[in-house]
Design an enzyme around this catalytic site. Structure first.
Site, mmCIF file in Angstrom:
data_model
loop_
_atom_site.group_PDB
_atom_site.id
_atom_site.type_symbol
_atom_site.label_atom_id
_atom_site.label_comp_id
_atom_site.label_asym_id
_atom_site.label_seq_id
_atom_site.Cartn_x
_atom_site.Cartn_y
_atom_site.Cartn_z
ATOM 1 C CB SER A 49 -1.000 -0.240 1.177
ATOM 2 O OG SER A 49 -0.213 0.203 2.560
ATOM 3 C CE LYS A 92 -2.763 2.119 4.836
ATOM 4 N NZ LYS A 92 -2.396 1.086 3.723
#
Length: 191
Positions: A49, A92
């Site tokens: 990701s 993230k």
């Protein structure tokens, strides 16, 4: 009597040396655990990701001190407790902080009406996700990040379940600020 005294004399130093080693080992383990809990931790990245900023299998250091004295800032790479699985840690990038508004137009992220310059996405478009986690409630754009929360997204925008999926994350769920990749050496560098 001399033989007994000699036996006693030899056992005492060996016994003391053994206890000293046990104490040294216990202190080392305690220091390592305290360091990992309060200062920094090593993370191995299991998913894509954050490609191409962080590769699958990269090992990185996340420091835990700075967010005790300051808040996460836009652009910081953070680790946090997965909102859907408290036993997992995710990584993230912070896109927006409390009170900021997030919106997507033509594949571009806008924060407070300004288009973000995001070279780390390598031109991949950013779109709202059609499906959302039950934890997210109803996310409609433009979306204002609630107090005490941040909006996070993976750099690999077309393959990341992030705040578009699970909603904003609480600052209190952030476990560290990603500093640098140290392994493999070919990927080593600051984040």
């Amino acid at each position: 009597m001399a033989a007994r005294h000699a036996d006693t004399g030899e056992d005492a130093p060996k016994h003391n040396e053994f206890l000293e080693w046990i104490l040294v080992i216990a202190i080392a383990i305690g220091c390592a655990l305290a360091f990992r809990t309060f200062v920094a931790e090593v993370y191995e990245v299991p998913s894509g990701s954050m490609l191409d900023t962080i590769q699958i299998g990269d090992r990185l250091i996340g420091e835990k001190i700075s967010y005790h004295f300051s808040s996460p800032k836009q652009g910081d790479i953070v680790t946090f407790i997965d909102p859907e699985d408290s036993k997992s840690t995710l990584i993230k990038r912070v896109i927006a902080t409390s009170g900021q508004t997030v919106e997507f137009k033509d594949g571009v992220v806008y924060v407070d009406g300004e288009a973000l310059d995001e070279p780390y996405t390598e031109g991949k478009p950013t779109e709202p996700l059609m499906m959302q986690s039950a934890n997210a409630g109803s996310i409609e754009y433009p979306y204002t990040v609630p107090e005490g929360c941040v909006w996070v997204m993976g750099d690999n925008r077309t393959n990341s379940l992030d705040s578009r999926y699970f909603g904003p994350i609480e600052v209190s769920s952030i476990t560290s600020h990603g500093l640098f990749i140290f392994w493999p050496l070919s990927d080593a560098g600051s984040l």
